[in-house]
Design an enzyme around this catalytic site. Structure first.
Site, mmCIF file in Angstrom:
data_model
loop_
_atom_site.group_PDB
_atom_site.id
_atom_site.type_symbol
_atom_site.label_atom_id
_atom_site.label_comp_id
_atom_site.label_asym_id
_atom_site.label_seq_id
_atom_site.Cartn_x
_atom_site.Cartn_y
_atom_site.Cartn_z
ATOM 1 C CE LYS A 203 -5.829 -59.828 -23.508
ATOM 2 N NZ LYS A 203 -5.090 -60.454 -24.593
ATOM 3 C CG HIS B 289 -6.068 -49.046 -25.877
ATOM 4 N ND1 HIS B 289 -6.680 -48.637 -24.713
ATOM 5 C CD2 HIS B 289 -6.957 -48.788 -26.871
ATOM 6 C CE1 HIS B 289 -7.886 -48.174 -24.985
ATOM 7 N NE2 HIS B 289 -8.080 -48.247 -26.277
ATOM 8 N NE ARG C 111 4.625 -60.806 -24.459
ATOM 9 C CZ ARG C 111 4.703 -59.515 -24.173
ATOM 10 N NH1 ARG C 111 5.838 -59.022 -23.701
ATOM 11 N NH2 ARG C 111 3.673 -58.706 -24.338
ATOM 12 C CD GLU D 67 -11.861 -56.778 -18.771
ATOM 13 O OE1 GLU D 67 -11.369 -55.633 -18.702
ATOM 14 O OE2 GLU D 67 -11.211 -57.810 -18.555
#
Length: 474
Positions: free
Chosen positions: A154, A273, A330, A238
């Site tokens: 990430k 989430h 994917r 973040e």
């Protein structure tokens, strides 16, 4: 368009001529020489509904199919849907069997498999698996190992997005190594913030921190979750965007540098989430914002030389600003809704691109992609709503599904007598409703969910209690 369900073999002669022309032009314009190599046999290194989804596409295209299964999955439906099936991971725990790269590659080599489709989950975003396929001379139906590696990290994916001019959420440039770095970040940007696992997803290793007093505890919990789920506890931090819309863009790339988008999906309805309801296209999305999202997705894909199917994910805040989150290299669980509204078979496209065909050759040009109506996907799961949606297991004593016009069902173990295992994901069946507009699609979904009858295990549907009350509204 070629990629409608059941691509006809009668078109292959014409395709051969078009392919020859396309390859000739590509060779002339590029130093890279690519060869068209038809796929004769595909293994799916996965289980359940996604394995069956790929097998069906292969059968439609005249490609022989190979299933792999763990010892615990001996009686599972995906094994029976394939032309051939082989045991993997003998003696290993259930999940570990599907992560046994050497054994999967060994079975592929011994049985003359041309290409491996990873499905989603398990090894689908593991660059070492993609590389193992390449090293063994077996094609990986997905991006190159290098792109899988870059998109799976990430932090690196974020850096690539910045270089491509795609807006990102304020965050750390790399994984943090201690709590004090998180404290320093929060002092700069304020609360709320979110910890995210650097090397995984699916909601694991994610913790939202709303005030300073919660910082240390959530850091430790996120680290432990990431370590347990992905074998690496690295986290990055973040700024947390409160109450955003979660919009993702479906992309397709080929070996010749062509990249297109198939518009967007709204995946904002989530639990812990994790996405639970998906809609295509996004409802009441400003056309200018849609243009920015799709353009940024294509630019990012071109930045890394993206090939095959993928998804670029964004958060959109209440002011209409969008921020890049990640790329899933994917096929997504929710690819179905995009197929329904664009009439493009994404698995057909994956297979043909892997063979060396170009997107234009397949009729997949950006100006030809159109949205037709709306589609909604709900996931019926073997979870108990009364116990916080904890997974439930056992034998399905009764199973009757909702069907009819405008309803698509993707499943594997959804039949009377099926044994629901505690070892794998609790997804029972994906229900996809399509209609000329959103109210029509929602009406079909409510009706279909109300028709379901399931006994033997507890079931929950992804937006709450639709199975009991039929109250899916937008």
């Amino acid at each position: 368009m070629l990629l409608h369900v059941g691509g006809m073999r009668s078109a292959l002669g014409l395709l051969a001529v078009r392919r020859a022309c396309c390859l000739s032009r590509s060779t002339h314009n590029s130093p890279q020489t690519l060869e068209y190599k038809p796929i004769k046999k595909v293994m799916v290194a996965n289980r359940g509904e996604i394995a069956i989804r790929v097998f069906r596409a292969c059968t439609e295209l005249g490609i022989r199919t190979v299933a792999v299964y763990s010892e615990q999955d001996t009686g599972q439906m995906h094994r029976q849907k394939a032309d051939e099936a082989y045991l993997i991971g003998k003696g290993l725990p259930p999940v570990a069997a599907y992560l046994d790269i050497p054994d999967i590659i060994k079975v592929a080599k011994e049985n003359d498999v041309d290409a491996i489709h990873p499905g989603y989950g398990f090894l689908s975003e593991r660059s070492d698996f993609a590389q193992a396929c390449v090293d063994a001379g077996v094609r990986f139906i997905g991006p190159s190992p290098d792109v899988v590696r870059k998109m799976g990290d990430k932090v690196e994916a974020r850096s690539i997005a910045i270089r491509a001019g795609v807006p990102v959420v304020p965050g750390t440039d790399g994984p943090i190594t201690c709590l004090s770095e998180a404290q320093e970040f929060s002092n700069t940007y304020g609360f709320p913030i979110i910890f995210k696992a650097a090397y995984g997803g699916g909601g694991r290793g994610m913790r939202v921190v709303k005030e300073y007093e919660e910082l240390e505890e959530n850091y430790q919990r996120a680290y432990s979750e990431a370590l347990a789920a992905f074998g690496n506890g690295a986290l990055f931090v973040e700024k947390f965007i409160e109450k955003p819309r979660h919009i993702e863009v479906q992309i397709l790339g080929d070996k010749y540098g062509n990249v297109i988008h198939l518009y967007e999906r709204d995946c904002s309805i989530q639990r812990r989430h994790q996405k639970v309801v998906e809609i295509a296209p996004a409802v009441q999305l400003d056309p200018h914002l849609r243009d920015r999202l799709t353009a940024d997705s294509v630019n990012l894909a071109r930045q890394v030389g993206y090939e095959n199917a993928g998804t670029v994910e964004f958060l959109v805040d209440k002011h209409g600003r969008h921020y890049f989150i990640e790329v899933n290299s994917r096929l997504q669980v929710e690819h179905t809704v995009t197929e329904q509204v664009t009439d493009v078979d994404l698995v057909h496209a994956q297979l043909r691109v892997c063979e060396g065909r170009s997107l234009p050759e397949l009729g997949l040009k950006q100006d030809k992609i159109r949205i037709n109506g709306f589609a909604i996907q709900c996931r019926v799961t073997t979870e108990d709503p009364a116990r916080g949606f904890q997974p439930d297991t056992g034998r399905l004593e009764v199973f009757r599904s909702g069907e009819g016009m405008g309803i698509r069902l993707d499943s594997a173990s959804a039949f009377q007598g099926a044994v629901i295992s505690p070892h794998y994901d609790s997804l029972l069946v994906k229900v996809i409703a399509s209609g000329k507009d959103l109210p029509a699609a929602a009406a079909k979904m409510n009706r279909a969910l109300a028709e379901f009858r399931v006994r033997g295990v507890k079931v929950g549907s992804c937006s709450g209690q639709q199975l009991q009350h039929g109250q899916l509204r937008f």
